[in-house]
Design a protein around this motif. Sequence first.
Motif, PDB file in Angstrom:
ATOM      1  N   UNK A 150      24.417  72.765  78.585  1.00 29.83           N
ATOM      2  CA  UNK A 150      23.813  74.298  78.893  1.00 29.83           C
ATOM      3  C   UNK A 150      24.325  75.186  77.491  1.00 29.83           C
ATOM      4  N   UNK A 151      25.210  74.762  76.905  1.00 32.88           N
ATOM      5  CA  UNK A 151      25.683  75.658  75.787  1.00 32.88           C
ATOM      6  C   UNK A 151      24.982  75.521  74.384  1.00 32.88           C
ATOM      7  N   UNK A 152      24.300  74.238  74.636  1.00 36.22           N
ATOM      8  CA  UNK A 152      23.513  73.812  73.401  1.00 36.22           C
ATOM      9  C   UNK A 152      24.079  72.414  73.008  1.00 36.22           C
ATOM     10  N   UNK A 153      24.043  72.215  71.715  1.00 37.04           N
ATOM     11  CA  UNK A 153      24.294  70.895  71.325  1.00 37.04           C
ATOM     12  C   UNK A 153      25.409  71.356  70.105  1.00 37.04           C
ATOM     13  N   UNK A 154      26.325  70.359  70.109  1.00 41.34           N
ATOM     14  CA  UNK A 154      27.206  70.321  68.775  1.00 41.34           C
ATOM     15  C   UNK A 154      27.358  68.949  68.476  1.00 41.34           C
ATOM     16  N   UNK A 155      27.380  68.645  66.930  1.00 36.23           N
ATOM     17  CA  UNK A 155      27.661  67.232  66.512  1.00 36.23           C
ATOM     18  C   UNK A 155      29.187  67.071  66.479  1.00 36.23           C
ATOM     19  N   UNK A 156      29.352  65.702  66.471  1.00 37.52           N
ATOM     20  CA  UNK A 156      30.699  65.357  66.655  1.00 37.52           C
ATOM     21  C   UNK A 156      30.750  64.167  65.429  1.00 37.52           C
ATOM     22  N   UNK A 157      31.825  64.683  64.585  1.00 36.48           N
ATOM     23  CA  UNK A 157      31.814  63.830  63.350  1.00 36.48           C
ATOM     24  C   UNK A 157      32.963  62.819  63.328  1.00 36.48           C
ATOM     25  N   UNK A 158      33.272  62.212  62.298  1.00 36.97           N
ATOM     26  CA  UNK A 158      34.175  61.107  62.153  1.00 36.97           C
ATOM     27  C   UNK A 158      35.685  61.504  62.565  1.00 36.97           C
ATOM     28  N   UNK A 159      36.299  62.568  62.013  1.00 33.13           N
ATOM     29  CA  UNK A 159      37.489  63.187  62.326  1.00 33.13           C
ATOM     30  C   UNK A 159      37.799  63.282  63.840  1.00 33.13           C
ATOM     31  N   UNK A 160      37.105  63.910  64.515  1.00 40.43           N
ATOM     32  CA  UNK A 160      37.397  63.818  66.075  1.00 40.43           C
ATOM     33  C   UNK A 160      37.408  62.616  66.792  1.00 40.43           C
ATOM     34  N   UNK A 161      36.589  61.543  66.295  1.00 35.68           N
ATOM     35  CA  UNK A 161      36.671  60.319  66.734  1.00 35.68           C
ATOM     36  C   UNK A 161      37.747  59.507  66.605  1.00 35.68           C
ATOM     37  N   UNK A 162      38.452  59.859  65.355  1.00 32.89           N
ATOM     38  CA  UNK A 162      39.638  58.942  64.673  1.00 32.89           C
ATOM     39  C   UNK A 162      40.695  59.565  65.648  1.00 32.89           C
ATOM     40  N   UNK A 163      40.703  60.890  65.896  1.00 35.20           N
ATOM     41  CA  UNK A 163      41.640  61.478  66.488  1.00 35.20           C
ATOM     42  C   UNK A 163      41.765  61.013  67.987  1.00 35.20           C
ATOM     43  N   UNK A 164      40.594  60.830  68.633  1.00 36.94           N
ATOM     44  CA  UNK A 164      40.666  60.204  70.062  1.00 36.94           C
ATOM     45  C   UNK A 164      40.991  58.966  70.001  1.00 36.94           C
ATOM     46  N   UNK A 165      40.832  58.151  68.998  1.00 33.84           N
ATOM     47  CA  UNK A 165      41.393  56.792  68.808  1.00 33.84           C
ATOM     48  C   UNK A 165      42.851  56.819  68.453  1.00 33.84           C
ATOM     49  N   UNK A 166      43.384  57.547  67.808  1.00 32.97           N
ATOM     50  CA  UNK A 166      44.915  57.789  67.748  1.00 32.97           C
ATOM     51  C   UNK A 166      45.537  57.913  69.154  1.00 32.97           C
ATOM     52  N   UNK A 167      44.791  59.022  69.912  1.00 31.16           N
ATOM     53  CA  UNK A 167      45.447  59.361  71.062  1.00 31.16           C
ATOM     54  C   UNK A 167      45.527  58.118  72.117  1.00 31.16           C
TER      55      UNK A 167
END
Length: 97
Positions: A34-51
Amino acid sequence: MTQNFKTGAAFIAGGSIIGAGVSAAVGGMGLAGRFGAVGVGTIPVVGVGAVAGAAVYGAVTGIATGSADHSDLNSSTNAKASMQAINRAYQEFFKQI
C-alpha cells in the motif's frame, strides 16, 4: 582468537556469501504494498544472509551445548544442577515476554 569465534565468523561469512548469491541469481528484487514499491539491493540481502548464518550458528551451538548439559545424557555430578539452572533461566526469560 578462539575456535568458537572462528566458527561463528565462518557461519556469518557463509550466510553473507549465500545472500550475495541469492541477490545475484534473483536480481531486481523489491517490496510492493500500500505504501508503493521499493527496490531491495544486494547489501540488505547480504545482511539478511549474515543474520541467518549467525542464527544457524546459534542453533547448532545451542543444540550441542544443551545436549552436553542434559542430565539424561551426561552423568557428571554437575549436569543436573546445570540443566536446572538453564530451565530457570528459560522460565525467567519467558516471564518477561
